[in-house]
Scaffold this active site. Structure first.
Site, PDB file in Angstrom:
ATOM      1  N   PHE A  97      42.121 -20.052 -23.523  1.00  4.30           N
ATOM      2  CA  PHE A  97      40.666 -19.938 -23.609  1.00  4.30           C
ATOM      3  C   PHE A  97      40.126 -21.091 -24.476  1.00  4.30           C
ATOM      4  O   PHE A  97      40.707 -21.408 -25.508  1.00  4.30           O
ATOM      5  CB  PHE A  97      40.308 -18.586 -24.225  1.00  4.30           C
ATOM      6  CG  PHE A  97      38.858 -18.225 -24.122  1.00  4.30           C
ATOM      7  CD1 PHE A  97      38.340 -17.688 -22.961  1.00  4.30           C
ATOM      8  CD2 PHE A  97      38.007 -18.443 -25.191  1.00  4.30           C
ATOM      9  CE1 PHE A  97      36.995 -17.355 -22.866  1.00  4.30           C
ATOM     10  CE2 PHE A  97      36.658 -18.112 -25.105  1.00  4.30           C
ATOM     11  CZ  PHE A  97      36.160 -17.565 -23.940  1.00  4.30           C
ATOM     12  N   ARG A 114      36.360 -12.422 -10.577  1.00  8.46           N
ATOM     13  CA  ARG A 114      37.053 -11.492 -11.473  1.00  8.46           C
ATOM     14  C   ARG A 114      36.356 -10.134 -11.444  1.00  8.46           C
ATOM     15  O   ARG A 114      35.140 -10.065 -11.599  1.00  8.46           O
ATOM     16  CB  ARG A 114      37.044 -12.013 -12.919  1.00  8.46           C
ATOM     17  CG  ARG A 114      37.735 -13.348 -13.105  1.00  8.46           C
ATOM     18  CD  ARG A 114      37.743 -13.755 -14.572  1.00  8.46           C
ATOM     19  NE  ARG A 114      36.400 -13.737 -15.159  1.00  8.46           N
ATOM     20  CZ  ARG A 114      36.139 -13.926 -16.446  1.00  8.46           C
ATOM     21  NH1 ARG A 114      37.129 -14.129 -17.299  1.00  8.46           N
ATOM     22  NH2 ARG A 114      34.900 -13.913 -16.889  1.00  8.46           N
ATOM     23  N   ASP A 127      46.052 -13.597 -29.184  1.00 11.61           N
ATOM     24  CA  ASP A 127      44.639 -13.277 -28.963  1.00 11.61           C
ATOM     25  C   ASP A 127      44.585 -12.200 -27.874  1.00 11.61           C
ATOM     26  O   ASP A 127      44.993 -12.432 -26.737  1.00 11.61           O
ATOM     27  CB  ASP A 127      43.872 -14.538 -28.521  1.00 11.61           C
ATOM     28  CG  ASP A 127      42.375 -14.270 -28.353  1.00 11.61           C
ATOM     29  OD1 ASP A 127      41.979 -13.108 -28.121  1.00 11.61           O
ATOM     30  OD2 ASP A 127      41.604 -15.241 -28.431  1.00 11.61           O
TER      31      ASP A 127
HETATM   32  C1  LIG Z   1      35.978 -13.774 -25.237  1.00  9.48           C
HETATM   33  C2  LIG Z   1      37.060 -14.503 -25.919  1.00  9.48           C
HETATM   34  C3  LIG Z   1      36.866 -15.067 -27.176  1.00  9.48           C
HETATM   35  C4  LIG Z   1      35.526 -14.933 -27.824  1.00  9.48           C
HETATM   36  O1  LIG Z   1      35.392 -15.685 -28.984  1.00  9.48           O
HETATM   37  P1  LIG Z   1      34.123 -15.470 -29.912  1.00  9.48           P
HETATM   38  O2  LIG Z   1      34.336 -16.396 -31.034  1.00  9.48           O
HETATM   39  O3  LIG Z   1      34.142 -14.024 -30.352  1.00  9.48           O
HETATM   40  O4  LIG Z   1      32.907 -15.786 -29.114  1.00  9.48           O
HETATM   41  C5  LIG Z   1      37.929 -15.721 -27.773  1.00  9.48           C
HETATM   42  N1  LIG Z   1      39.138 -15.819 -27.157  1.00  9.48           N
HETATM   43  C6  LIG Z   1      39.346 -15.284 -25.933  1.00  9.48           C
HETATM   44  C7  LIG Z   1      40.691 -15.388 -25.301  1.00  9.48           C
HETATM   45  C8  LIG Z   1      38.318 -14.628 -25.278  1.00  9.48           C
HETATM   46  O5  LIG Z   1      38.524 -14.118 -24.074  1.00  9.48           O
END
Ligand SMILES: *Cc1c(COP(=O)(O)O)cnc(C)c1O
Length: 411
Positions: free
Chosen positions: A126, A372, A198
């Site tokens: 991500f 998705r 994560d």
């Molecule tokens: C949605 C998501 C985030 C979100 O990050 P924020 O800092 O809370 O906006 C981070 N990592 C992943 C893998 C996500 O899917």
């Protein structure tokens, strides 16, 4: 042939069916398959926030800190979530957003073994995860190095005596590929490194066993499957072994051992709470408390049964009814390798997503050709999945998605 009656029979056995009534129905009646972006709203969230505004802000003002649980909310929310993560109640807190928590714990984890400077991650992780790692390497002026793999198969070759931290998303936000947490943690530990997960696309959708499966660190977002509300604070987890190894990266006053002593020097709170930074987001935590009271009401095994059942039903329906219409399931077909959502491809995916919206199905499009469907086990039924596929079939068979009104694709 799968029938609606079959789906209704599954719903009759659904151990989480009672939760559905705890969510508010939106104004427009849609099948909501975008809980992987922003989860649905618990029905009593508005009243709770309203009460905080009047009794807390309007009336109590500063005294709210002592009248209410504003200070404790970050760990009370963590306790409420912990069983779904396979963590001890005292090992999870809510604070900041996911990106900030990623930085806090990545830097903390990296510093445990600075003689092992390499952070291994995935190139197509991500974006914020990768940016945070790049930013940390930049901040450390090259002392930390990033080693990026293109495919999960490349992990073992990337491990070596120079690797300090392996930093992965448990579930891929595009394909929904789910890393096998236990085997991966074992491989990482065997090379002497730490593993940091994560769980943004896992927590609240599938049960996780952080401690049993060897996670050293983990974070996840509060507003997706956890239904904490737009911009909800994120959670973080630190394995008990690592909790007292160092100061937190941001030594804020809320992580001080005696916050209201106003002591001149920093001393960290015991345990994971040292990673609290400044004032918690009290309004956002209040909204999330509505979801937290729902998390407490079910067992991880029931969440697991429900999600698997929804996910396998969707795969079967797509194969049975949409394969000849150009749909191909691109998520792994083995359920154990899938996370919260299911991804499939279609050559007209962007316009199909728009047409689905006009037909009462909210989903999300990812370039170039992916759709998705986010599968929240908290409020979706098997009949919802059946209806969503019914509408997809209609959109594809009639080719309504080719109409110019669906040409403009919102991301
Ligand atoms: C949605 C998501 C985030 C979100 O990050 P924020 O800092 O809370 O906006 C981070 N990592 C992943 C893998 C996500 O899917």
């Amino acid at each position: 042939m799968i029938t609606l009656a079959h789906c209704q029979a599954l719903d009759a056995r659904d151990p989480l069916a009672f939760l559905r009534a705890s969510f508010a129905q939106p104004q427009e009646d849609t099948i909501y398959l975008d809980g992987n972006s922003v989860g649905a709203m618990p029905a009593d969230a508005p009243d709770r926030v309203q009460a905080l505004l009047t009794q807390g802000w309007r009336d109590a003002r500063r005294r709210g800190w002592s009248y209410f649980d504003w200070l404790e909310k970050p760990w009370l929310l963590g306790q409420a979530l912990s069983h779904l993560l396979g963590a001890r109640p005292q090992d999870v807190i809510f604070s900041d957003n996911t990106s900030v928590n990623l930085f806090k714990l990545l830097a903390y984890a990296w510093k445990i073994n600075p003689q092992r400077p390499v952070i291994v991650s995935e190139r197509y992780n991500f974006p914020t995860d990768i940016y945070v790692a790049q930013g940390l390497a930049h901040f450390l002026d090259g002392q930390a190095q990033l080693r990026l793999i293109d495919h999960p198969d490349e992990l073992s070759a990337a491990l070596g005596p120079d690797v300090g931290v392996v930093y992965l998303s448990h579930v891929d936000y595009r394909s929904s590929y789910r890393w096998p947490m236990r085997q991966t943690s074992q491989a990482v530990h065997a090379c002497g490194a730490l593993v940091f997960w994560d769980l943004s696309h896992a927590a609240g959708a599938i049960p996780v066993e952080l401690q049993a499966d060897g996670a050293d660190f983990a974070v996840g977002c509060g507003y997706k499957y956890l239904c904490g509300g737009p911009g909800a604070p994120a959670w973080l987890y630190v394995h008990p072994h690592h909790q007292e190894k160092d100061w937190p990266v941001i030594a804020g006053w809320m992580g001080h051992e005696d916050v209201f002593a106003f002591a001149p020097n920093y001393a960290p709170l015991a345990g994971v709470r040292r990673h609290l930074t400044g004032s918690p987001s009290i309004l956002a935590n209040q909204a999330m408390s509505a979801a937290a009271d729902l998390w407490k009401q079910f067992k991880p095994a029931d969440l697991g049964w429900k999600h698997q059942s929804l996910s396998e039903l969707l795969v079967d329906l797509l194969h049975e009814r949409c394969a000849h219409l150009g749909v191909r399931v691109t998520s792994p077909l083995d359920y154990a390798q899938r996370g919260g959502h299911l991804t499939f491809s279609h050559p007209g995916a962007g316009s199909v997503t728009e047409a689905l919206l006009a037909h009462g199905v909210v989903s999300s499009f990812r370039k170039p050709d992916s759709i998705r469907f986010g599968l929240s086990p908290l409020y979706l039924s098997h009949a919802d999945i059946w209806t969503a596929v019914e509408r997809l079939v209609q959109v594809l068979e009639t080719e309504v998605w080719k109409e110019p009104r669906f040409a403009k694709v919102s991301v």
